[in-house]
Motif scaffolding. Structure first.
Motif, PDB file in Angstrom:
ATOM      1  N   PHE A 236       0.809  -1.218   0.000  1.00 37.85           N
ATOM      2  CA  PHE A 236       0.000   0.000   0.000  1.00 37.85           C
ATOM      3  C   PHE A 236       0.840   1.265   0.000  1.00 37.85           C
ATOM      4  O   PHE A 236       0.295   2.367  -0.013  1.00 37.85           O
ATOM      5  CB  PHE A 236      -0.945   0.008   1.204  1.00 37.85           C
ATOM      6  N   GLY A 237       2.166   1.149   0.008  1.00 39.11           N
ATOM      7  CA  GLY A 237       3.026   2.319  -0.047  1.00 39.11           C
ATOM      8  C   GLY A 237       3.195   2.804  -1.475  1.00 39.11           C
ATOM      9  O   GLY A 237       2.670   2.216  -2.433  1.00 39.11           O
ATOM     10  N   PRO A 238       3.959   3.887  -1.655  1.00 39.70           N
ATOM     11  CA  PRO A 238       4.134   4.466  -2.992  1.00 39.70           C
ATOM     12  C   PRO A 238       4.724   3.513  -4.019  1.00 39.70           C
ATOM     13  O   PRO A 238       4.479   3.661  -5.207  1.00 39.70           O
ATOM     14  CB  PRO A 238       5.072   5.652  -2.737  1.00 39.70           C
ATOM     15  N   SER A 239       5.529   2.539  -3.579  1.00 35.42           N
ATOM     16  CA  SER A 239       6.145   1.588  -4.514  1.00 35.42           C
ATOM     17  C   SER A 239       5.518   0.204  -4.404  1.00 35.42           C
ATOM     18  O   SER A 239       6.131  -0.795  -4.790  1.00 35.42           O
ATOM     19  CB  SER A 239       7.653   1.510  -4.252  1.00 35.42           C
ATOM     20  N   GLY A 240       4.301   0.151  -3.904  1.00 43.42           N
ATOM     21  CA  GLY A 240       3.663  -1.132  -3.613  1.00 43.42           C
ATOM     22  C   GLY A 240       3.552  -2.081  -4.782  1.00 43.42           C
ATOM     23  O   GLY A 240       3.682  -3.299  -4.618  1.00 43.42           O
ATOM     24  N   ALA A 241       3.356  -1.540  -5.977  1.00 36.12           N
ATOM     25  CA  ALA A 241       3.182  -2.399  -7.140  1.00 36.12           C
ATOM     26  C   ALA A 241       4.457  -3.169  -7.489  1.00 36.12           C
ATOM     27  O   ALA A 241       4.406  -4.170  -8.205  1.00 36.12           O
ATOM     28  CB  ALA A 241       2.745  -1.568  -8.342  1.00 36.12           C
ATOM     29  N   GLU A 242       5.594  -2.710  -6.976  1.00 37.43           N
ATOM     30  CA  GLU A 242       6.871  -3.348  -7.299  1.00 37.43           C
ATOM     31  C   GLU A 242       7.280  -4.428  -6.304  1.00 37.43           C
ATOM     32  O   GLU A 242       8.272  -5.128  -6.527  1.00 37.43           O
ATOM     33  CB  GLU A 242       7.972  -2.273  -7.333  1.00 37.43           C
ATOM     34  N   MET A 243       6.520  -4.590  -5.222  1.00 40.50           N
ATOM     35  CA  MET A 243       6.973  -5.455  -4.136  1.00 40.50           C
ATOM     36  C   MET A 243       6.932  -6.935  -4.486  1.00 40.50           C
ATOM     37  O   MET A 243       7.795  -7.700  -4.064  1.00 40.50           O
ATOM     38  CB  MET A 243       6.146  -5.191  -2.871  1.00 40.50           C
ATOM     39  N   ALA A 244       5.952  -7.366  -5.248  1.00 44.41           N
ATOM     40  CA  ALA A 244       5.832  -8.792  -5.558  1.00 44.41           C
ATOM     41  C   ALA A 244       7.064  -9.304  -6.288  1.00 44.41           C
ATOM     42  O   ALA A 244       7.503 -10.442  -6.069  1.00 44.41           O
ATOM     43  CB  ALA A 244       4.575  -9.049  -6.380  1.00 44.41           C
TER      44      ALA A 244
END
Length: 223
Positions: A189-197
């Motif tokens: 849910f942070g600004p770079s959340g889409a990159e975490m996976a």
């Protein structure tokens, strides 16, 4: 004791608004006006003061390492003066921390924010006493992704460094946990959340309500 160690910026709280304001204070002093934008530049903010200055100067075509070095102390002073004007905890963050403490876990913070600023922010937000430990960028001679700050945060929280988990929001946190041989949970849910996976942590966290249920199955894993 088993411990749950949290990153601060972008994990427990969205601190980007106050960080960007401090950087823009510097850019205005340089005569450039506000260079970084709230929202759009939140991922840059959560990489720290030097990164904000660097990216902002690059954006307007006047980057020089000497300028970054000169204005970094100015940025820190401006940030300290208005450290909690826009910062907010992510929904459910402190409730999850309290639930973990109630379940018998030690909780601490391992951040690459300077320790004095992290302590000041937590004091201003009224939650410093909730955390059993706080290790910042300058607490030890090394900082994340070196594993020693994470281990020290676990020790200061009364725990065994081999029996902890790191909750974070970046490749720095992922690499810190991997270097320490312990699991990581990365927030989406942070600004770079889409990159975490793509970083392949042991777990992804979509909302803090889910964190207490994740922890028992993670701590003790050797990674």
């Amino acid at each position: 004791m088993r411990t749950v160690i949290f990153d601060l910026d972008g994990t427990l709280a969205d601190t980007s608004g106050d960080l960007l304001a401090a950087a823009n204070h510097c850019f205005r002093q340089m005569g450039h006006g506000d260079v970084l934008e709230p929202g759009r530049d939140a991922p840059i903010a959560l990489r720290g003061g030097r990164m904000m200055l660097t990216r902002g100067l690059e954006r307007i075509g006047v980057y020089a390492v000497e300028t970054v070095d000169a204005y970094y102390p100015v940025l820190l002073e401006a940030y300290a003066e208005a450290i909690d004007h826009h910062t907010q905890f992510y929904p459910g963050a402190m409730q999850a921390v309290e639930a973990l403490k109630a379940a018998g876990y030690g909780v601490g913070i391992c951040t690459n924010k300077p320790e004095a600023l992290a302590d000041l922010l937590l004091q201003r937000l009224g939650v410093r006493k909730v955390f059993d430990s706080l290790v910042g960028a300058d607490t030890l001679p090394v900082r994340k992704p070196d594993p020693e700050p994470l281990r020290e945060a676990a020790r200061r929280a009364g725990g065994d460094p081999a029996l902890c988990v790191l909750i974070g929001d970046s490749d720095t946190d992922r690499n810190t946990a991997r270097a320490a041989g312990v699991p990581s949970v990365l927030v989406t849910f942070g600004p770079s959340g889409a990159e975490m996976a793509a970083l392949e942590p042991e777990a992804l966290l979509h909302h803090f309500d889910d964190l207490p249920g994740l922890i028992p199955n993670l701590i003790g894993q050797v990674v």
